[in-house]
Write an enzyme that holds these catalytic residues in place. Sequence first.
Site, mmCIF file in Angstrom:
data_model
loop_
_atom_site.group_PDB
_atom_site.id
_atom_site.type_symbol
_atom_site.label_atom_id
_atom_site.label_comp_id
_atom_site.label_asym_id
_atom_site.label_seq_id
_atom_site.Cartn_x
_atom_site.Cartn_y
_atom_site.Cartn_z
ATOM 1 N N CYS A 184 0.892 -1.146 0.028
ATOM 2 C CA CYS A 184 -0.134 0.067 0.157
ATOM 3 C C CYS A 184 0.958 1.272 0.278
ATOM 4 O O CYS A 184 0.814 2.180 -0.845
ATOM 5 C CB CYS A 184 -1.038 0.165 1.135
ATOM 6 S SG CYS A 184 -0.138 -0.535 2.611
HETATM 7 N N1 LIG Z 1 -4.529 -4.927 4.808
HETATM 8 C C1 LIG Z 1 -4.134 -3.912 3.777
HETATM 9 O O1 LIG Z 1 -4.119 -2.672 3.751
HETATM 10 C C2 LIG Z 1 -2.843 -4.500 3.112
HETATM 11 C C3 LIG Z 1 -2.533 -5.724 3.088
HETATM 12 N N2 LIG Z 1 -1.773 -6.471 2.187
HETATM 13 C C4 LIG Z 1 -1.191 -7.828 2.463
HETATM 14 O O2 LIG Z 1 -2.233 -8.596 1.991
HETATM 15 C C5 LIG Z 1 -2.132 -9.792 2.631
HETATM 16 C C6 LIG Z 1 -3.691 -9.880 3.438
HETATM 17 O O3 LIG Z 1 -3.757 -8.927 4.301
HETATM 18 P P1 LIG Z 1 -4.955 -8.757 5.038
HETATM 19 O O4 LIG Z 1 -6.291 -9.076 4.489
HETATM 20 O O5 LIG Z 1 -4.975 -7.386 5.785
HETATM 21 O O6 LIG Z 1 -4.799 -9.609 6.654
HETATM 22 P P2 LIG Z 1 -5.821 -10.474 7.544
HETATM 23 O O7 LIG Z 1 -4.610 -10.611 8.689
HETATM 24 O O8 LIG Z 1 -6.923 -9.557 7.608
HETATM 25 O O9 LIG Z 1 -6.099 -11.451 6.780
HETATM 26 C C7 LIG Z 1 -5.302 -12.713 6.721
HETATM 27 C C8 LIG Z 1 -6.033 -13.875 5.898
HETATM 28 O O10 LIG Z 1 -5.058 -15.094 5.977
HETATM 29 C C9 LIG Z 1 -5.598 -16.073 6.619
HETATM 30 N N3 LIG Z 1 -4.468 -16.733 7.411
HETATM 31 C C10 LIG Z 1 -3.813 -16.160 8.394
HETATM 32 N N4 LIG Z 1 -2.726 -17.032 8.692
HETATM 33 C C11 LIG Z 1 -2.687 -18.056 7.666
HETATM 34 C C12 LIG Z 1 -2.309 -19.223 7.703
HETATM 35 N N5 LIG Z 1 -1.108 -19.516 8.400
HETATM 36 N N6 LIG Z 1 -2.361 -20.229 6.760
HETATM 37 C C13 LIG Z 1 -3.825 -20.021 6.317
HETATM 38 N N7 LIG Z 1 -4.242 -18.820 6.281
HETATM 39 C C14 LIG Z 1 -3.972 -18.026 6.935
HETATM 40 C C15 LIG Z 1 -6.655 -15.460 7.656
HETATM 41 O O11 LIG Z 1 -7.638 -16.469 7.965
HETATM 42 P P3 LIG Z 1 -8.382 -16.407 9.563
HETATM 43 O O12 LIG Z 1 -8.691 -15.019 9.856
HETATM 44 O O13 LIG Z 1 -9.623 -17.247 9.247
HETATM 45 O O14 LIG Z 1 -7.682 -17.087 10.486
HETATM 46 C C16 LIG Z 1 -7.225 -14.327 6.698
HETATM 47 O O15 LIG Z 1 -8.186 -15.000 6.235
HETATM 48 C C17 LIG Z 1 -1.082 -9.727 3.569
HETATM 49 O O16 LIG Z 1 0.016 -10.246 3.188
HETATM 50 C C18 LIG Z 1 -0.879 -8.170 3.632
HETATM 51 O O17 LIG Z 1 0.257 -7.776 4.061
HETATM 52 C C19 LIG Z 1 -1.242 -5.676 1.038
HETATM 53 C C20 LIG Z 1 -1.542 -4.360 1.039
HETATM 54 C C21 LIG Z 1 -2.333 -3.595 1.840
HETATM 55 C C1 LIG Z 2 -0.760 0.107 9.105
HETATM 56 C C2 LIG Z 2 0.030 -0.926 8.811
HETATM 57 O O1 LIG Z 2 0.424 -1.832 9.717
HETATM 58 N N1 LIG Z 2 0.490 -1.333 7.358
HETATM 59 C C3 LIG Z 2 1.441 -2.530 7.131
HETATM 60 C C4 LIG Z 2 1.590 -2.374 5.687
HETATM 61 C C5 LIG Z 2 0.202 -3.052 4.877
HETATM 62 C C6 LIG Z 2 0.653 -3.513 3.490
HETATM 63 O O2 LIG Z 2 0.909 -3.127 2.455
HETATM 64 O O3 LIG Z 2 1.370 -4.677 3.738
HETATM 65 P P1 LIG Z 2 2.168 -5.848 2.979
HETATM 66 O O4 LIG Z 2 3.463 -5.286 2.389
HETATM 67 O O5 LIG Z 2 2.409 -6.824 3.900
HETATM 68 O O6 LIG Z 2 1.310 -6.509 1.894
HETATM 69 C C7 LIG Z 2 2.923 -2.344 7.849
HETATM 70 O O7 LIG Z 2 3.174 -1.358 7.930
HETATM 71 O O8 LIG Z 2 3.336 -3.590 7.773
#
Ligand SMILES: NC(=O)C1=CN([C@@H]2O[C@H](COP(=O)(O)OP(=O)(O)OC[C@H]3O[C@@H](n4cnc5c(N)ncnc54)[C@H](OP(=O)(O)O)[C@@H]3O)[C@@H](O)[C@H]2O)C=CC1
Ligand SMILES: CC(=O)N[C@@H](CCC(=O)OP(=O)(O)O)C(=O)O
Length: 350
Positions: A154
Site C-alpha cells: 500500500c
Molecule cells: N490490509 C492492507 O491494507 C494490505 C494488506 N496487504 C497484504 O495482503 C495480505 C492480506 O492482508 P489482510 O487481508 O490485511 O490480512 P488479514 O490478517 O486481515 O487476513 C489474513 C487472512 O489469511 C488467513 N490466514 C492467516 N494465517 C494463515 C495461515 N497460516 N494459513 C492459512 N491462512 C491464514 C486468515 O484467516 P483467519 O482470519 O480465518 O484465521 C485471513 O483470511 C497480507 O500479506 C498483507 O500484508 C497488502 C496491501 C495492503
Molecule cells: C498500518 C500497517 O500496519 N500497515 C502495514 C502495511 C500494509 C501492507 O501493504 O502490507 P504488506 O507489505 O505486508 O502487503 C505495515 O506497516 O506493515
Amino acid sequence: MTASSNHIRVGILGASGYTGAELIRLLAQHPSTRITLLTGDRAAGKPLGEVFPHLAYLDLPVLTKIEDADYSQCDLVFCALPHGTTQEVIAALPTHLKVVDLSADFRLHDVDTYAEWYGHAHLAPDLQKEAVYGITELARDAVAKARLVANPGCYPTAAQLPLVPLVEADLIDADDIVIDAKSGVSGAGRAAKEGSLFTEVTEGIHAYSVAKHRHAPEIEQGLTKAAGRPILVNFTPHLMPMSRGILSTTYVKLAGGASPADLREAIASRYQGEPFVRALPMGQVPATRHVRGSNHTLIGVVADRIKGRAIIVSAIDNLVKGASGQAVQNMNVMAGLPETTALMQPPMFP
Ligand SMILES: NC(=O)C1=CN([C@@H]2O[C@H](COP(=O)(O)OP(=O)(O)OC[C@H]3O[C@@H](n4cnc5c(N)ncnc54)[C@H](OP(=O)(O)O)[C@@H]3O)[C@@H](O)[C@H]2O)C=CC1
Ligand SMILES: CC(=O)N[C@@H](CCC(=O)OP(=O)(O)O)C(=O)O
C-alpha cells in the site's frame, strides 16, 4: 486464461481477512468472474456471512482450509495471506492457475534483499524470477503476460505512482527523497494484535518501524529501476486513528532547472488517459476521504516555500488501490478484460 461458461472462476485464499473481504465486495460487481473457492484459517468451516454479515447476501462457497482447497474449480487465485506464509502455498499450486499475490512474498526481485528485510531465506526463488511486480499503470504489458503478479504494498503504491515519472525524467534529485506516510489501521490486517487495539490507535498518531520499514526496499526497487542506478529513500510510516486510507507526503529537491509546475505536468502527462490516477490542479492536495472505497490515486504538487523544493501529496485507499482494487485491476489486465471492470465505484465521501 481458461474460463468456464465465459466466467473466470476465482479462488480467494485468505478470504476471511480485510483484503479478502474487499476482494469479494469488488468482485460482487464483476460481470465476468465467479467465486468458486474461499479459504480461511480460524474461520475455516464457516459460511462467509458468519464472518462478514455485510456479505451474507451473496451466494458463495463456505470457507475451507487451504489444505482442502479444490483448485480444479479455479482459473485464477488471489492470495491474501500474511507475508511469509505465501511462498510455499503458491509454489504448491497447480500450474494452470494464474495468481495475484497481495502479500509481500514475491515483490522483491532480489532474494538476498528479501532475506535481509523479511528475516528468512526466500522459499520459492525460482518462482520469484517469473513474478511481475504489478503497479498496473507502470507494468501493464508485463502484467498482461504474467502468470504470477506480485501486487504491490500500500505505501509503495502511494509513493511510487508520483515519484517514478519524476525520477525517470530527472526532474528531481533522486538522492534527496523524503516520504512521510500515514495509514489507517486496516493496513495492519484483521488478526488481533496489541498495536491495533482501540486504546493504542485512537486519539493520537505514532510513527513506527522508523528507518527500518520493509516497504523502503520495495520503493527503492521501483525508483532504482526508474533512475537506472541505486536509489535510497527516507521513508517513515505513521498509524492514524482511522480505519482506511493512506496519505503519503513526499519532500523533493528540484533538478535540471525544473519548476514545481513541471513536476505536476510530468505526472499529469504520464497518467493522461489512466482511469485511476489523477493529478490535481497545481497547489491542490488530496485527502484520504477523497478516495475512500475507490481505486483512485489522487496526487497534488505544491511549490515549497523554500526555493528549489516541492511537496507532493498522494492519497489512496489502502484496501482498494493499495491492495484488492489493484489486484482486481491486474486480474482484468491478465484476462484481457476492460481494466476498469468492477472498479468504477465513486469514493464514499465523506
Ligand atoms: N490490509 C492492507 O491494507 C494490505 C494488506 N496487504 C497484504 O495482503 C495480505 C492480506 O492482508 P489482510 O487481508 O490485511 O490480512 P488479514 O490478517 O486481515 O487476513 C489474513 C487472512 O489469511 C488467513 N490466514 C492467516 N494465517 C494463515 C495461515 N497460516 N494459513 C492459512 N491462512 C491464514 C486468515 O484467516 P483467519 O482470519 O480465518 O484465521 C485471513 O483470511 C497480507 O500479506 C498483507 O500484508 C497488502 C496491501 C495492503
Ligand atoms: C498500518 C500497517 O500496519 N500497515 C502495514 C502495511 C500494509 C501492507 O501493504 O502490507 P504488506 O507489505 O505486508 O502487503 C505495515 O506497516 O506493515
